[in-house]
Design a protein around this motif. Structure first.
Motif, PDB file in Angstrom:
ATOM      1  N   ASN A 234     -19.628  20.009  -7.891  1.00 25.62           N
ATOM      2  CA  ASN A 234     -19.429  19.252  -6.662  1.00 25.62           C
ATOM      3  C   ASN A 234     -20.712  19.234  -5.826  1.00 25.62           C
ATOM      4  OD1 ASN A 234     -16.799  18.763  -7.228  1.00 25.62           O
ATOM      5  ND2 ASN A 234     -15.962  20.310  -5.859  1.00 25.62           N
ATOM      6  N   ALA A 235     -21.046  18.053  -5.294  1.00 24.31           N
ATOM      7  CA  ALA A 235     -22.197  17.967  -4.413  1.00 24.31           C
ATOM      8  C   ALA A 235     -21.835  18.465  -3.014  1.00 24.31           C
ATOM      9  CB  ALA A 235     -22.694  16.530  -4.340  1.00 24.31           C
ATOM     10  N   GLY A 236     -20.548  18.491  -2.699  1.00 24.66           N
ATOM     11  CA  GLY A 236     -20.117  18.918  -1.369  1.00 24.66           C
ATOM     12  C   GLY A 236     -20.212  17.761  -0.392  1.00 24.66           C
ATOM     13  N   VAL A 237     -20.835  18.004   0.756  1.00 26.42           N
ATOM     14  CA  VAL A 237     -21.020  16.989   1.783  1.00 26.42           C
ATOM     15  C   VAL A 237     -22.479  16.548   1.771  1.00 26.42           C
ATOM     16  CG1 VAL A 237     -20.880  16.428   4.233  1.00 26.42           C
ATOM     17  CG2 VAL A 237     -19.216  18.001   3.220  1.00 26.42           C
ATOM     18  N   THR A 238     -22.694  15.288   1.572  1.00 31.49           N
ATOM     19  CA  THR A 238     -24.061  14.760   1.565  1.00 31.49           C
ATOM     20  C   THR A 238     -24.257  13.795   2.730  1.00 31.49           C
ATOM     21  OG1 THR A 238     -23.430  12.991   0.047  1.00 31.49           O
ATOM     22  CG2 THR A 238     -24.322  15.006  -0.920  1.00 31.49           C
ATOM     23  N   GLN A 239     -25.458  13.822   3.288  1.00 36.97           N
ATOM     24  CA  GLN A 239     -25.791  12.970   4.415  1.00 36.97           C
ATOM     25  C   GLN A 239     -27.112  12.262   4.156  1.00 36.97           C
ATOM     26  OE1 GLN A 239     -24.670  16.384   7.603  1.00 36.97           O
ATOM     27  NE2 GLN A 239     -25.383  14.468   8.529  1.00 36.97           N
ATOM     28  N   THR A 240     -27.167  11.007   4.554  1.00 39.90           N
ATOM     29  CA  THR A 240     -28.420  10.263   4.509  1.00 39.90           C
ATOM     30  C   THR A 240     -28.556   9.443   5.777  1.00 39.90           C
ATOM     31  OG1 THR A 240     -27.339   8.443   3.327  1.00 39.90           O
ATOM     32  CG2 THR A 240     -28.499  10.093   1.994  1.00 39.90           C
ATOM     33  N   PRO A 241     -29.795   9.240   6.266  1.00 38.63           N
ATOM     34  CA  PRO A 241     -31.029   9.855   5.790  1.00 38.63           C
ATOM     35  C   PRO A 241     -31.181  11.279   6.317  1.00 38.63           C
ATOM     36  CG  PRO A 241     -31.502   8.514   7.694  1.00 38.63           C
ATOM     37  CD  PRO A 241     -30.021   8.346   7.438  1.00 38.63           C
ATOM     38  N   LYS A 242     -32.188  11.985   5.912  1.00 35.58           N
ATOM     39  CA  LYS A 242     -32.482  13.320   6.425  1.00 35.58           C
ATOM     40  C   LYS A 242     -33.186  13.236   7.776  1.00 35.58           C
ATOM     41  CE  LYS A 242     -32.721  16.258   2.336  1.00 35.58           C
ATOM     42  NZ  LYS A 242     -31.942  15.375   1.471  1.00 35.58           N
ATOM     43  N   PHE A 243     -34.039  12.272   7.916  1.00 33.70           N
ATOM     44  CA  PHE A 243     -34.807  12.076   9.152  1.00 33.70           C
ATOM     45  C   PHE A 243     -34.847  10.595   9.487  1.00 33.70           C
ATOM     46  CE2 PHE A 243     -36.484  16.331   9.145  1.00 33.70           C
ATOM     47  CZ  PHE A 243     -36.643  16.647   7.806  1.00 33.70           C
ATOM     48  N   ARG A 244     -34.891  10.294  10.789  1.00 28.04           N
ATOM     49  CA  ARG A 244     -35.031   8.898  11.190  1.00 28.04           C
ATOM     50  C   ARG A 244     -35.586   8.849  12.605  1.00 28.04           C
ATOM     51  NH1 ARG A 244     -32.478   3.889   9.841  1.00 28.04           N
ATOM     52  NH2 ARG A 244     -33.794   2.326  10.858  1.00 28.04           N
ATOM     53  N   ILE A 245     -36.508   7.902  12.801  1.00 30.61           N
ATOM     54  CA  ILE A 245     -37.021   7.638  14.137  1.00 30.61           C
ATOM     55  C   ILE A 245     -36.598   6.224  14.526  1.00 30.61           C
ATOM     56  CG2 ILE A 245     -39.076   7.397  15.584  1.00 30.61           C
ATOM     57  CD1 ILE A 245     -40.464   9.401  13.742  1.00 30.61           C
ATOM     58  N   LEU A 246     -35.944   6.094  15.648  1.00 34.61           N
ATOM     59  CA  LEU A 246     -35.480   4.805  16.139  1.00 34.61           C
ATOM     60  C   LEU A 246     -36.169   4.463  17.451  1.00 34.61           C
ATOM     61  CD1 LEU A 246     -31.575   4.692  15.789  1.00 34.61           C
ATOM     62  CD2 LEU A 246     -33.251   3.437  14.445  1.00 34.61           C
ATOM     63  N   LYS A 247     -36.334   3.194  17.676  1.00 34.75           N
ATOM     64  CA  LYS A 247     -36.792   2.761  18.989  1.00 34.75           C
ATOM     65  C   LYS A 247     -35.572   2.505  19.875  1.00 34.75           C
ATOM     66  CE  LYS A 247     -41.088   0.629  17.412  1.00 34.75           C
ATOM     67  NZ  LYS A 247     -41.878   1.797  17.858  1.00 34.75           N
ATOM     68  N   ILE A 248     -35.753   2.641  21.148  1.00 34.60           N
ATOM     69  CA  ILE A 248     -34.667   2.402  22.101  1.00 34.60           C
ATOM     70  C   ILE A 248     -34.077   1.013  21.865  1.00 34.60           C
ATOM     71  CG2 ILE A 248     -34.123   2.091  24.553  1.00 34.60           C
ATOM     72  CD1 ILE A 248     -36.315   4.162  25.154  1.00 34.60           C
ATOM     73  N   GLY A 249     -32.759   0.947  21.788  1.00 40.57           N
ATOM     74  CA  GLY A 249     -32.071  -0.325  21.606  1.00 40.57           C
ATOM     75  C   GLY A 249     -31.767  -0.677  20.164  1.00 40.57           C
ATOM     76  N   GLN A 250     -32.407   0.025  19.221  1.00 43.89           N
ATOM     77  CA  GLN A 250     -32.108  -0.240  17.820  1.00 43.89           C
ATOM     78  C   GLN A 250     -30.765   0.361  17.435  1.00 43.89           C
ATOM     79  OE1 GLN A 250     -35.659   1.299  15.758  1.00 43.89           O
ATOM     80  NE2 GLN A 250     -36.298  -0.821  15.389  1.00 43.89           N
ATOM     81  N   SER A 251     -30.272  -0.073  16.288  1.00 47.00           N
ATOM     82  CA  SER A 251     -29.004   0.448  15.779  1.00 47.00           C
ATOM     83  C   SER A 251     -29.219   1.035  14.395  1.00 47.00           C
ATOM     84  CB  SER A 251     -27.963  -0.660  15.698  1.00 47.00           C
ATOM     85  OG  SER A 251     -27.738  -1.227  16.967  1.00 47.00           O
ATOM     86  N   MET A 252     -28.327   1.924  13.997  1.00 40.36           N
ATOM     87  CA  MET A 252     -28.392   2.472  12.650  1.00 40.36           C
ATOM     88  C   MET A 252     -27.057   3.103  12.287  1.00 40.36           C
ATOM     89  SD  MET A 252     -30.323   6.158  12.533  1.00 40.36           S
ATOM     90  CE  MET A 252     -29.908   6.286  10.796  1.00 40.36           C
ATOM     91  N   THR A 253     -26.893   3.312  10.996  1.00 40.16           N
ATOM     92  CA  THR A 253     -25.690   3.979  10.487  1.00 40.16           C
ATOM     93  C   THR A 253     -26.095   5.243   9.751  1.00 40.16           C
ATOM     94  OG1 THR A 253     -24.477   1.903  10.267  1.00 40.16           O
ATOM     95  CG2 THR A 253     -23.691   3.783   8.995  1.00 40.16           C
ATOM     96  N   LEU A 254     -25.490   6.354  10.130  1.00 40.32           N
ATOM     97  CA  LEU A 254     -25.673   7.622   9.428  1.00 40.32           C
ATOM     98  C   LEU A 254     -24.558   7.714   8.387  1.00 40.32           C
ATOM     99  CD1 LEU A 254     -27.051   7.999  12.277  1.00 40.32           C
ATOM    100  CD2 LEU A 254     -26.628  10.441  11.957  1.00 40.32           C
ATOM    101  N   GLN A 255     -24.966   7.961   7.151  1.00 45.19           N
ATOM    102  CA  GLN A 255     -24.000   8.008   6.070  1.00 45.19           C
ATOM    103  C   GLN A 255     -23.538   9.444   5.796  1.00 45.19           C
ATOM    104  OE1 GLN A 255     -22.743   5.304   4.877  1.00 45.19           O
ATOM    105  NE2 GLN A 255     -24.239   3.774   5.545  1.00 45.19           N
ATOM    106  N   CYS A 256     -22.272   9.578   5.464  1.00 49.50           N
ATOM    107  CA  CYS A 256     -21.698  10.873   5.095  1.00 49.50           C
ATOM    108  C   CYS A 256     -20.702  10.664   3.971  1.00 49.50           C
ATOM    109  CB  CYS A 256     -21.011  11.522   6.287  1.00 49.50           C
ATOM    110  SG  CYS A 256     -20.168  13.067   5.873  1.00 49.50           S
ATOM    111  N   THR A 257     -20.835  11.453   2.925  1.00 48.80           N
ATOM    112  CA  THR A 257     -19.933  11.376   1.787  1.00 48.80           C
ATOM    113  C   THR A 257     -19.561  12.776   1.336  1.00 48.80           C
ATOM    114  OG1 THR A 257     -20.944   9.312   1.014  1.00 48.80           O
ATOM    115  CG2 THR A 257     -19.677  10.558  -0.583  1.00 48.80           C
ATOM    116  N   GLN A 258     -18.279  12.967   1.024  1.00 45.55           N
ATOM    117  CA  GLN A 258     -17.841  14.252   0.458  1.00 45.55           C
ATOM    118  C   GLN A 258     -17.045  13.997  -0.813  1.00 45.55           C
ATOM    119  OE1 GLN A 258     -14.417  15.373   0.464  1.00 45.55           O
ATOM    120  NE2 GLN A 258     -13.516  13.813   1.803  1.00 45.55           N
ATOM    121  N   ASP A 259     -17.209  14.925  -1.761  1.00 46.06           N
ATOM    122  CA  ASP A 259     -16.553  14.754  -3.066  1.00 46.06           C
ATOM    123  C   ASP A 259     -15.520  15.841  -3.323  1.00 46.06           C
ATOM    124  OD1 ASP A 259     -19.267  16.083  -5.172  1.00 46.06           O
ATOM    125  OD2 ASP A 259     -18.154  16.940  -3.484  1.00 46.06           O
TER     126      ASP A 259
END
Lengths: 114, 112
Positions: free
Chosen positions: A1-26
């Motif tokens: 089992n990989a357990g709980v995985t998250q992507t990305p590990k690091f991210r830099i955003l500018k104010i006003g930008q959007s993003m999605t943090l991914q999470c998966t568990q097996d």
């Protein structure tokens, strides 16, 4: 089992930008959680889910959205990023047993908003 | 949700036994006591959980007095690798969401 995985590990955003943090568990866990941890502080619950299609707010939900279309995935969406959202984000999962409440955490995503 | 109070920091030397006490005066009848460990740049890791008396596993022991208003996490013969933040949580074992809140924890520093 990989357990709980998250992507990305690091991210830099500018104010006003959007993003999605991914999470998966097996591990076929029903419960999944998103926490944020500011420097030197404990964890704060953002959103949680008790199963596919069911989500609820935690202590600090403002500025975030979640969805749970499958048991495995629990993405966290940041809309209009703000410097106050600079933090480390942890996803966790657990199985709701009667005598144990062990949460399994992912490695975290370090987000900086500038 | 029972509030917990634990020391902000503790220092120890390798090979010593470390006891971290957590106060939870308002613990409810169906609440369990759970301890987590967190290393820098990692997510928290479950250590041990108990309801009353004593629980022991390969990592630690958890002592809970009869009134359950406090608990003590005992780490036998600590090593440098036990340097971490330790969190005490109190909540119902089968309750999701806001039942488990992580505070600031106790930062344990182990020196050689």
């Amino acid at each position: 089992n990989a357990g709980v995985t998250q992507t990305p590990k690091f991210r830099i955003l500018k104010i006003g930008q959007s993003m999605t943090l991914q999470c998966t568990q097996d591990m076929n866990h029903n419960y999944m959680y998103w926490y944020r941890q500011d420097p030197g502080m404990g964890l704060k619950l953002i959103y949680y889910s008790v199963g596919a299609g069911i989500t609820d707010k935690g202590e600090v939900p403002n500025g975030y959205n979640v969805s749970r279309s499958t048991t495995e995935d629990f993405p966290l969406r940041l809309e209009l990023a703000a410097p106050s959202q600079t933090s480390v984000y942890f996803c966790a999962s657990s199985y709701p047993g009667q005598t144990t409440y062990e949460q399994y955490f992912g490695p975290g995503t370090r987000l900086t908003v500038t | 949700l029972a509030k917990t109070t634990q020391p902000i920091s503790m220092d120890s030397y390798e090979g010593q036994e470390v006891n971290i006490t957590c106060s939870h005066n308002n613990i409810a009848t169906n609440d369990y006591i759970t301890w987590y460990q967190q290393f820098p740049s990692q997510g928290p890791r479950f250590i041990i959980q108990g309801y009353k008396t004593k629980v022991t596993n390969e990592v630690a022991s958890l002592f809970i007095p009869a009134d359950r208003k406090s608990s003590t996490l005992s780490l036998p013969r600590v090593s440098l690798s036990d340097t971490a933040v330790y969190y005490c949580l109190v909540g119902a074992a089968n309750q999701a969401g806001t039942a488990l809140i992580f505070g600031k924890g106790t930062t344990l520093s182990v020196s050689s």
